[in-house]
Design a protein around this motif. Structure first.
Motif, PDB file in Angstrom:
ATOM      1  N   ALA A  34       1.115  -1.067  -0.285  1.00  0.00           N
ATOM      2  CA  ALA A  34      -0.175  -0.146  -0.207  1.00  0.00           C
ATOM      3  C   ALA A  34       0.662   1.082  -0.161  1.00  0.00           C
ATOM      4  O   ALA A  34       0.924   2.146  -0.943  1.00  0.00           O
ATOM      5  CB  ALA A  34      -0.869   0.491   1.656  1.00  0.00           C
ATOM      6  N   PHE A  35       2.184   1.561   1.070  1.00  0.00           N
ATOM      7  CA  PHE A  35       2.652   2.635   1.153  1.00  0.00           C
ATOM      8  C   PHE A  35       3.374   2.187   1.211  1.00  0.00           C
ATOM      9  O   PHE A  35       4.884   0.563   1.804  1.00  0.00           O
ATOM     10  CB  PHE A  35       2.440   2.735   1.985  1.00  0.00           C
ATOM     11  CG  PHE A  35       1.253   3.828   1.457  1.00  0.00           C
ATOM     12  CD1 PHE A  35       1.179   5.139   1.015  1.00  0.00           C
ATOM     13  CD2 PHE A  35       0.327   3.295   2.265  1.00  0.00           C
ATOM     14  CE1 PHE A  35      -1.095   5.291   0.977  1.00  0.00           C
ATOM     15  CE2 PHE A  35      -1.336   3.647   2.669  1.00  0.00           C
ATOM     16  CZ  PHE A  35      -1.718   4.148   1.260  1.00  0.00           C
ATOM     17  N   LEU A  49      -0.978   9.020   7.505  1.00  0.00           N
ATOM     18  CA  LEU A  49      -1.395   7.362   6.444  1.00  0.00           C
ATOM     19  C   LEU A  49      -2.518   7.115   7.674  1.00  0.00           C
ATOM     20  O   LEU A  49      -2.987   6.544   7.579  1.00  0.00           O
ATOM     21  CB  LEU A  49      -0.614   6.815   6.113  1.00  0.00           C
ATOM     22  CG  LEU A  49      -0.545   7.145   5.105  1.00  0.00           C
ATOM     23  CD1 LEU A  49       1.785   6.129   4.555  1.00  0.00           C
ATOM     24  CD2 LEU A  49      -0.769   6.698   3.547  1.00  0.00           C
ATOM     25  N   PHE A  54      -4.767   3.695   8.350  1.00  0.00           N
ATOM     26  CA  PHE A  54      -3.893   2.702   7.710  1.00  0.00           C
ATOM     27  C   PHE A  54      -2.768   2.265   8.823  1.00  0.00           C
ATOM     28  O   PHE A  54      -2.963   2.986  10.093  1.00  0.00           O
ATOM     29  CB  PHE A  54      -3.278   3.564   6.127  1.00  0.00           C
ATOM     30  CG  PHE A  54      -3.941   3.708   5.382  1.00  0.00           C
ATOM     31  CD1 PHE A  54      -4.174   2.015   4.209  1.00  0.00           C
ATOM     32  CD2 PHE A  54      -4.097   4.535   4.494  1.00  0.00           C
ATOM     33  CE1 PHE A  54      -5.627   1.778   3.550  1.00  0.00           C
ATOM     34  CE2 PHE A  54      -4.776   4.455   3.733  1.00  0.00           C
ATOM     35  CZ  PHE A  54      -5.289   3.852   3.473  1.00  0.00           C
ATOM     36  N   SER A  61      -4.429  -2.812   4.924  1.00  0.00           N
ATOM     37  CA  SER A  61      -3.425  -1.639   4.287  1.00  0.00           C
ATOM     38  C   SER A  61      -2.869  -2.089   2.279  1.00  0.00           C
ATOM     39  O   SER A  61      -3.071  -1.561   1.878  1.00  0.00           O
ATOM     40  CB  SER A  61      -1.895  -1.321   4.714  1.00  0.00           C
ATOM     41  OG  SER A  61      -2.463  -0.533   5.878  1.00  0.00           O
ATOM     42  N   THR A  65      -3.997   0.842  -5.256  1.00  0.00           N
ATOM     43  CA  THR A  65      -3.008   1.521  -5.402  1.00  0.00           C
ATOM     44  C   THR A  65      -4.582   3.277  -5.496  1.00  0.00           C
ATOM     45  O   THR A  65      -3.534   4.200  -4.607  1.00  0.00           O
ATOM     46  CB  THR A  65      -1.875   2.388  -5.961  1.00  0.00           C
ATOM     47  OG1 THR A  65      -1.405   0.897  -6.217  1.00  0.00           O
ATOM     48  CG2 THR A  65      -1.627   3.212  -5.863  1.00  0.00           C
ATOM     49  N   ASN A  68      -5.664   4.074  -2.067  1.00  0.00           N
ATOM     50  CA  ASN A  68      -4.778   4.744  -1.354  1.00  0.00           C
ATOM     51  C   ASN A  68      -4.636   6.566  -0.946  1.00  0.00           C
ATOM     52  O   ASN A  68      -4.312   6.889   0.196  1.00  0.00           O
ATOM     53  CB  ASN A  68      -3.795   3.907  -1.547  1.00  0.00           C
ATOM     54  CG  ASN A  68      -3.682   2.021  -0.619  1.00  0.00           C
ATOM     55  OD1 ASN A  68      -3.751   2.139  -0.454  1.00  0.00           O
ATOM     56  ND2 ASN A  68      -2.539   1.666  -0.913  1.00  0.00           N
TER      57      ASN A  68
END
Length: 225
Positions: A34-35, A49, A54, A61, A65, A68
């Protein structure tokens, strides 16, 4: 300078349909993270976040994308709204009236356009953060009481100038990726100290350019107002 007079009541969009950000490289299980760890470690981005719900090691998470990005931008937009409310409250206490409205130097059209993925996905920048925001008057009374320049809505000349700058920055970043042999889709996860230094310099240049534009936009609006 920028060729447009103040028009109260016509504002930049506070939010919009955000296009999908550039997707990070998949992990060992085939799911796109996710990140990135660097984003979690950044005090500003990591905090947003977490505000968006998240968690670094939460399986939840790992989601599309685009979702997100929407969540991060929604959290940043909420913070901007809170800053605006605080600004208006403090200025009202001092001057009796204040209806300030945020103006984005790199505006929403650019973030929603083909360069948004570069600014957010590669440079880790968010347009609602303070570096990109000017508080301008939402009505004539605010200009009179607080001395703020009137909000013009969009400034097409500023948008065009910033598109030209962003296009140049994106080309320079692509050249960096090529120089260091880093794939654009997964480069952020590949450790390369020199690349990171060059990218951080470019990121700082973007922020500094927005800061350089702010007083010039304000001065131009005050002259025309």
């Amino acid at each position: 300078m920028f060729g447009r007079r103040v028009v109260f009541g016509k504002k930049q969009e506070a939010s919009g349909e955000l296009k999908e950000a550039e997707r990070p490289a998949p992990g060992a299980d085939g799911a796109a993270p996710a990140f990135h760890k660097k984003q979690w470690d950044d005090p500003r981005i990591g905090s947003m976040l977490r505000d968006a719900g998240f968690a670094p090691d939460d399986a939840a998470s790992i989601v599309p994308t685009a979702d997100n990005r929407l969540a991060v931008f929604a959290a940043a937009n909420k913070r901007l709204q809170e800053r605006t409310e605080t600004f208006n409250r403090d200025m009202t206490a001092r001057h009796g009236h204040c209806n300030a409205v945020p103006f984005l130097v790199i505006d929403q059209k650019i973030w929603d356009g083909p360069h948004g993925g570069f600014l957010y996905g590669q440079m880790d920048l968010i347009g609602y953060d303070e570096w990109n925001v000017i508080m301008l008057a939402g009505d004539p009374q605010t200009t009179e009481s607080c001395g703020l320049a009137g909000h013009p809505g969009f400034l097409p000349a500023v948008t065009q100038i910033m598109i030209e700058h962003v296009t140049e920055w994106k080309a320079r970043h692509n050249a960096l990726l090529e120089t260091f042999g880093i794939a654009a889709t997964g480069g952020r996860d590949i450790p390369h100290e020199q690349y990171e230094m060059e990218k951080d310099t470019l990121r700082r240049e973007i922020i500094d350019k927005a800061g350089w534009m702010k007083p010039r936009i304000i001065d131009d609006l005050l002259r025309k107002g």
